[in-house]
Design an enzyme around this catalytic site. Structure first.
Site, PDB file in Angstrom:
ATOM      1  N   LYS A 183       0.846  -1.184   0.000  1.00 23.52           N
ATOM      2  CA  LYS A 183       0.000   0.000   0.000  1.00 23.52           C
ATOM      3  C   LYS A 183       0.879   1.230   0.000  1.00 23.52           C
ATOM      4  O   LYS A 183       2.029   1.106   0.457  1.00 23.52           O
ATOM      5  CB  LYS A 183      -0.964   0.023   1.186  1.00 23.52           C
ATOM      6  N   TYR A 185      -4.169   4.223   6.376  1.00 22.07           N
ATOM      7  CA  TYR A 185      -4.594   3.237   7.387  1.00 22.07           C
ATOM      8  C   TYR A 185      -5.912   3.663   8.016  1.00 22.07           C
ATOM      9  O   TYR A 185      -6.808   2.842   8.248  1.00 22.07           O
ATOM     10  CB  TYR A 185      -3.524   3.078   8.474  1.00 22.07           C
TER      11      TYR A 185
HETATM   12  P1  NAD Z   1      12.408   1.895   1.673  1.00 26.37           P
HETATM   13  O1  NAD Z   1      12.952   3.197   1.187  1.00 26.37           O
HETATM   14  O2  NAD Z   1      12.902   1.370   2.960  1.00 26.37           O
HETATM   15  O3  NAD Z   1      12.650   0.771   0.560  1.00 26.37           O
HETATM   16  C1  NAD Z   1      12.418   1.017  -0.813  1.00 26.37           C
HETATM   17  C2  NAD Z   1      13.237   0.073  -1.656  1.00 26.37           C
HETATM   18  O4  NAD Z   1      13.069   0.444  -3.021  1.00 26.37           O
HETATM   19  C3  NAD Z   1      14.744   0.153  -1.352  1.00 26.37           C
HETATM   20  O5  NAD Z   1      15.273  -1.156  -1.344  1.00 26.37           O
HETATM   21  C4  NAD Z   1      15.311   0.934  -2.525  1.00 26.37           C
HETATM   22  O6  NAD Z   1      16.635   0.597  -2.837  1.00 26.37           O
HETATM   23  C5  NAD Z   1      14.355   0.542  -3.648  1.00 26.37           C
HETATM   24  N1  NAD Z   1      14.299   1.523  -4.725  1.00 26.37           N
HETATM   25  C6  NAD Z   1      14.343   1.235  -6.040  1.00 26.37           C
HETATM   26  N2  NAD Z   1      14.272   2.346  -6.772  1.00 26.37           N
HETATM   27  C7  NAD Z   1      14.208   3.385  -5.919  1.00 26.37           C
HETATM   28  C8  NAD Z   1      14.141   4.794  -6.087  1.00 26.37           C
HETATM   29  N3  NAD Z   1      14.106   5.348  -7.292  1.00 26.37           N
HETATM   30  N4  NAD Z   1      14.078   5.540  -4.974  1.00 26.37           N
HETATM   31  C9  NAD Z   1      14.070   5.014  -3.740  1.00 26.37           C
HETATM   32  N5  NAD Z   1      14.132   3.671  -3.524  1.00 26.37           N
HETATM   33  C10 NAD Z   1      14.216   2.871  -4.612  1.00 26.37           C
HETATM   34  O7  NAD Z   1      10.823   2.050   1.662  1.00 26.37           O
HETATM   35  P2  NAD Z   1       9.771   1.195   2.496  1.00 26.37           P
HETATM   36  O8  NAD Z   1       9.479   1.895   3.764  1.00 26.37           O
HETATM   37  O9  NAD Z   1      10.176  -0.223   2.556  1.00 26.37           O
HETATM   38  O10 NAD Z   1       8.459   1.374   1.578  1.00 26.37           O
HETATM   39  C11 NAD Z   1       8.292   0.628   0.389  1.00 26.37           C
HETATM   40  C12 NAD Z   1       6.797   0.471   0.099  1.00 26.37           C
HETATM   41  O11 NAD Z   1       6.210  -0.258   1.174  1.00 26.37           O
HETATM   42  C13 NAD Z   1       6.034   1.779   0.001  1.00 26.37           C
HETATM   43  O12 NAD Z   1       5.036   1.670  -0.978  1.00 26.37           O
HETATM   44  C14 NAD Z   1       5.395   1.935   1.383  1.00 26.37           C
HETATM   45  O13 NAD Z   1       4.193   2.674   1.371  1.00 26.37           O
HETATM   46  C15 NAD Z   1       5.148   0.496   1.755  1.00 26.37           C
HETATM   47  N6  NAD Z   1       5.164   0.278   3.219  1.00 26.37           N
HETATM   48  C16 NAD Z   1       4.233  -0.502   3.765  1.00 26.37           C
HETATM   49  C17 NAD Z   1       4.216  -0.727   5.128  1.00 26.37           C
HETATM   50  C18 NAD Z   1       3.213  -1.648   5.747  1.00 26.37           C
HETATM   51  O14 NAD Z   1       3.162  -1.719   6.968  1.00 26.37           O
HETATM   52  N7  NAD Z   1       2.437  -2.375   4.957  1.00 26.37           N
HETATM   53  C19 NAD Z   1       5.181  -0.118   5.946  1.00 26.37           C
HETATM   54  C20 NAD Z   1       6.173   0.657   5.343  1.00 26.37           C
HETATM   55  C21 NAD Z   1       6.162   0.842   3.972  1.00 26.37           C
END
Ligand code: NAD
Length: 360
Positions: free
Chosen positions: A129, A213
């Site tokens: 999401k 959420y």
């Molecule tokens: P994050 O920044 O920790 O991870 C993102 C990943 O994408 C990294 O591994 C990064 O290297 C990669 N990536 C590839 N291309 C990129 C670019 N151009 N810019 C930045 N990163 C790039 O992010 P996250 O917190 O893991 O969030 C990722 C997704 O998960 C989002 O859509 C977020 O809304 C969702 N999320 C969901 C929950 C949940 O509880 N369900 C919690 C946090 C995040």
């Protein structure tokens, strides 16, 4: 959702064991569903341990721009290095028979591209999401998965989480009488430099990220779709973080029954994620409601007082979520939170922004 005996005991403590009992027998003797993890960031770091605790799912491939990180994780999860892909050669995954599904854990605006490429490669998609950065992208994702005859589920983990499910159950049973009003909120103080502050990657601000959420919770708690939406947005801290996305959003939703929900989200303050439901016969609140663990349900109705901390530890929600999607794939079932559920939230987000005077 597949459960260990320990999980089942925990659900029993919350009065939810019966709801999951039939699935205890349905999960035996099926080939595990293999997942390719796309994006090895923070949320993937919760999802992968979650998968390890399932009985019907396993990590079989990794997709990353960082080969060294991918190789480290591959060794940890028993993934052959030949099943590590870069973003450029991702489409070769079509040939990998060990991959049944992908888990898209990339910045929001990249969800559409990787969902559509995965669908074209014949893989089922579990997408984080918010589903996408725009309504049009969300529609394209649904169309691509339909055309490829693969399943699409949005990772709304709270739909698979016992405290949230118990709240829904109590409301549906009428324990609170007629629900009149709901309050919900979720936010945090964001660090500068996050991709979440980049409109092109995030789609929008805290509403896309964590306000969703509250939006989604008001819909599953009421079982209704909002008929009217009114909203305000603001930026208070002119410190460079909010040049592209909003800092605060406050919105109200009126549901067809007349229930009114008031919600807040922010990137400018540590704001606990919770919901409080006011009914004619009592109240119920989950605080925190959306964390990875440590959830607590408090309810008062008809002389009954409930105060139930949920003892389950992270990554149990991720285990339940993966179990559900794999179970759907194995048995040809529709997931509980399909692409259409994500699209509905995308449309309400667009309405909230429109009401707040934000162009998207
Ligand atoms: P994050 O920044 O920790 O991870 C993102 C990943 O994408 C990294 O591994 C990064 O290297 C990669 N990536 C590839 N291309 C990129 C670019 N151009 N810019 C930045 N990163 C790039 O992010 P996250 O917190 O893991 O969030 C990722 C997704 O998960 C989002 O859509 C977020 O809304 C969702 N999320 C969901 C929950 C949940 O509880 N369900 C919690 C946090 C995040």
């Amino acid at each position: 959702m597949t459960l260990t005996r320990r999980d089942f005991a925990k659900l029993g403590a919350l009065g939810l064991a019966a709801q999951f009992a039939p699935q205890l027998h349905a999960q035996a003797n099926k080939k595990k569903i293999g997942y390719a993890i796309i994006g090895l960031g923070r949320i993937a770091g919760h999802f992968m341990p979650g998968i390890r605790n399932t009985t019907n799912s396993q990590v079989t491939a990794l997709v990353s721009g960082h080969r060294d990180k991918a190789e480290r994780l591959a060794d940890q999860y028993g993934v052959p290095h030949s099943s590590i892909y870069s973003y450029d050669d991702f489409d070769r995954i079509a040939e990998n028979k060990a991959v049944d599904a992908v888990y898209v854990a990339l910045p929001n605006s990249m969800h559409a591209e990787y969902t559509i490429r995965a669908a074209k490669a014949g893989k089922h998609v579990l997408c984080e999401k918010p589903m996408a950065a725009s309504v049009a992208d969300a529609e394209a994702m649904i169309a691509a998965c339909k055309a490829a005859n693969v399943k699409l589920m949005i990772a709304y983990r709270c739909h698979y989480e016992p405290t949230n499910l118990k709240a829904v159950q109590l409301i549906r049973q009428g324990a609170l009488g007629q629900v009149q009003a709901i309050e919900s909120q979720f936010g945090f103080n964001i660090a500068p430099g996050e991709w979440r502050l980049n409109r092109k990657l995030a789609g929008g601000g805290p509403l896309y990220d964590v306000g969703i959420y509250s939006l989604n919770a008001c819909r599953y708690l009421t079982g209704e779709e909002p008929a009217h939406i009114a909203a305000f947005a603001s930026v208070i801290d002119h410190d460079g973080r909010f040049n592209e996305v909003e800092e605060n959003v406050s919105w109200t939703m009126k549901f067809p029954s007349g229930i009114v929900a008031s919600c807040n989200t922010t990137y400018g303050a540590p704001m606990e994620g919770f919901f409080r439901v006011h009914g004619s016969k009592g109240t119920l609140e989950a605080a925190p409601a959306f964390n990875y663990d440590g959830l607590r349900l408090i309810a008062d109705f008809a002389g009954t007082h409930i105060d139930k901390p949920n003892p389950a530890k992270d990554p149990y929600q991720f285990t339940a979520q993966a179990e559900h999607f794999s179970h759907c794939i194995q048995n040809g079932l529709a997931p509980k939170t399909p692409g259409e559920e994500g699209l509905r939230d995308m449309r309400y987000i667009a309405q909230i922004y429109h009401s707040a005077g934000i162009d998207i």
